[in-house]
Structure formats: structure tokens, C-alpha cells
Design a protein around this motif. Sequence first.
Motif, PDB file in Angstrom:
ATOM      1  N   ASP A  26       0.824  -1.223   0.000  1.00 21.49           N
ATOM      2  CA  ASP A  26       0.000   0.000   0.000  1.00 21.49           C
ATOM      3  C   ASP A  26       0.857   1.272   0.000  1.00 21.49           C
ATOM      4  O   ASP A  26       0.387   2.340   0.418  1.00 21.49           O
ATOM      5  CB  ASP A  26      -0.962  -0.017   1.201  1.00 21.49           C
ATOM      6  N   TYR A  94      -6.110   2.269  -5.742  1.00 20.77           N
ATOM      7  CA  TYR A  94      -6.083   1.762  -4.353  1.00 20.77           C
ATOM      8  C   TYR A  94      -5.125   2.619  -3.514  1.00 20.77           C
ATOM      9  O   TYR A  94      -5.478   3.051  -2.403  1.00 20.77           O
ATOM     10  CB  TYR A  94      -5.626   0.294  -4.396  1.00 20.77           C
ATOM     11  N   LEU A  95      -3.942   2.925  -4.037  1.00 19.39           N
ATOM     12  CA  LEU A  95      -2.974   3.758  -3.312  1.00 19.39           C
ATOM     13  C   LEU A  95      -3.531   5.164  -3.052  1.00 19.39           C
ATOM     14  O   LEU A  95      -3.384   5.708  -1.956  1.00 19.39           O
ATOM     15  CB  LEU A  95      -1.666   3.880  -4.095  1.00 19.39           C
ATOM     16  N   LYS A  98      -6.296   5.054  -0.410  1.00 18.46           N
ATOM     17  CA  LYS A  98      -5.765   4.760   0.929  1.00 18.46           C
ATOM     18  C   LYS A  98      -4.833   5.871   1.422  1.00 18.46           C
ATOM     19  O   LYS A  98      -5.000   6.384   2.528  1.00 18.46           O
ATOM     20  CB  LYS A  98      -5.025   3.419   0.885  1.00 18.46           C
TER      21      LYS A  98
END
Length: 346
Positions: A26, A94-95, A98
Amino acid sequence: YHMQVEEEDVQALLNCGDDHNIKDFDSFNFCPRTVPYRHMPCYVLKMFEDLNFIKRWRIKKNVLARFTLYVKKGYRDAPYHNWMHAFSVAHFAYLLIKNLRLVEEEHMTELQAFVFLVSCLCHDIDHRGTNNSFQTKCGTVLASLYSSEGSVMERHHLAQSMCILNTEGCNIFETLKGTLYSEALDLLRNNILATDLASHFRSVDDQREITRCYDKKNPSHRKLLHAMLMTCCDLNDQTKNWKVSKQTAEQIYDEFFSQGDLEKSMGTAPIEMMDREKASIPDLQVQFITNLVLPLFTNLAMVFPSVKSIVQIIERNREVWRIATAIFQKYSEKGMTGMDILLNAR
Ligand SMILES: COc1ccc(Cl)c(-c2nnc3c(C)nc4ccc(C(=O)NCC(C)C)cc4n23)c1
Ligand SMILES: [Mg+2]
Ligand SMILES: [Zn+2]
């Protein structure tokens, strides 16, 4: 939808377990292209799980697994526009969700974040390794379907995505009630159409303007930001180390030069960028980074200061391309082609 995915593959994916716990998965420094190809579908499920989308939207895991395998199967093995590209684009989404805390900071609703990730996964489905102008120039079937509206390939990627959602046991939006369902489809459409570089260029001035005084409550600011984020994800390879950006260039120009060869065989002259006899890859990369990638991420950094570190990586990669340009000029007098030099450049 004519594609078929075996139920045993769905079961295998459901049991892929969580023995895959890559460190830094992540982190912005993580390169998704280092994930083993056969584990990518498992990491897609892991991303949905980690962002709590499965619980929040009550997605049945077998439906998500089946959807993911149909999307994967929907990609062709083009040199660049393939499933690995889709996975890397989804990983960058996603990165962003998040690390920029897009939902917590109210830049996106939970639904917008969920559809943002799905859109990235689907954004290039069934890409043939040829661009929009090739479709219209050669009068392909896709051009006859969509050229009157523009964004020919992107409309096809959207249509393919809708086909998968309408396939038995694949509709990950089925639990969205009433207006949420139609809102999800509108978001999917806006996001995928936003990946057409032509539409990015049309909105660049507005993007620069809103990022100077960003108002996350302003619907038109939000819509422009989400479009920017889609293009950032699509260009995520530029935010990684030199090895990744060199490999990406090799794949992209492999695709571009094949399209150029095809156009030559059809009696039309390709643009220089797609003509292997004329293109200077390092020059074209410096131009692409200078004219598109850097302005985009610099604008994003105006809204998210933590993106400044990514801008520095992009600038460093551009420096390497500049050095490669100098080497390229030196060797090209000796008749070596761009690809030889690129392959030899350390
Ligand atoms: C966001 O949508 C897309 C769609 C397709 C592609 Cl290939 C890309 C893409 N992703 N990485 C790259 C790199 C490293 N170089 C590129 C050099 C040129 C072009 C290109 O299309 N130039 C013509 C246009 C400016 C009129 C695209 C390039 N590109 C992005
Ligand atoms: Mg695309
Ligand atoms: Zn793409």
C-alpha cells in the motif's frame, strides 16, 4: 457475453487465501508489475477487502471473484494495453484512496471510491493495441459504432464492462439499491470516458484553475478532480522507478510501431510517434512527460501536497530520458535504431 470463465477458477481464486502479504503493497513506492501474474486476481480481491468495499457494499465474494476473472479475460495480450496494465492502474487507485484518504477527507463518497477502483480495472477492456484515430482512419467496426460521439475505444471499454456486469453471477453492483445503482453506472461511464487523452486535453485549463483554489464541496470541482485521478492512474508507470518507465516505453512503442507498420501496409503514412523509422523514443518521452504527465501531477500536488514526492520521481525519470536523448543523438549518427539504444541504455 461470449467469454467463458471456469467455475473451478472462481473457486481457486476464492481460496487464494491471504498467504500473499507483500510488504509495502500500500505504498506509492510499490511497483504492482512485480506481483506474479498468476497472483494478480488475488490481489484485486485483497484491495477490495482492504478498502472495506466487500463489507460496506455487501458484495458476495464469489461474484467479485467471477467479475475479476471475466475482466481479466476481457483483456487481450497487447504489448502494453493488457491485464497487467489494468492491474497496475487499479493498484494506483487503491494507493490514492488509501494514502490520500480520499473518502475520509470527503473528496469522494464511499460509492465514488468503490466505482473508481472498478473503473480502473475495466478502463481498457478489449483494447486492440491501436488508438482512436486508427479506428476512424481505418473505418473499424468500433468506429462505425462510436465515431460520431468520439472516444471510440473508451466507449467500447465501457460497453464491454456493462456486458460483464450483465453476465450471470458477475454483477458486483447488484446490491446497490435504487438510485445508487444508476449513480454507480453513471460514475463508471464518466470515469472510463475520462481516460481518453483527448478529453483530458480539453479539460486541462479548467483542471489548472480549480486546483489553485480547490473546493471539495463544489460538484464541478469534484468531477474534474475525479477525471484527473483517472488519468493519473492510467499514467501510474511514470511514478515508479526508471526501470519501470523504460519497460513501459518499450511496451508502448512496441504497440505504436506495430500500428504504424499496419498503417503503412494499408497505404497511409503513420504519425512520427508511430513510425519506427522516424520516432526518437527519448525525445517523445521527454515531450510526453513535460506536456502531459508533469502538469497533471503538479496540479494534483496543489490539492494533495503529499503528491509532491511523486512529482520529484517523474522529474528524475525525465532527466534520465534527457540523458538518453543525448546518447541517442550520438549513436543515431551510427545508424543504430531507437530500440537498440533504448535496450542498451542502463
Ligand atoms: C491516458 O490515456 C492514455 C492512452 C494511451 C496511452 Cl499509450 C497512454 C500512455 N500511457 N503512458 C504513455 C507514455 C509513457 N507515453 C505516451 C506517449 C504518447 C501517447 C499518446 O497517446 N500521444 C498522443 C496524444 C498525446 C495526442 C501516450 C503515451 N502513454 C495514455
Ligand atoms: Mg485507454
Ligand atoms: Zn489505460
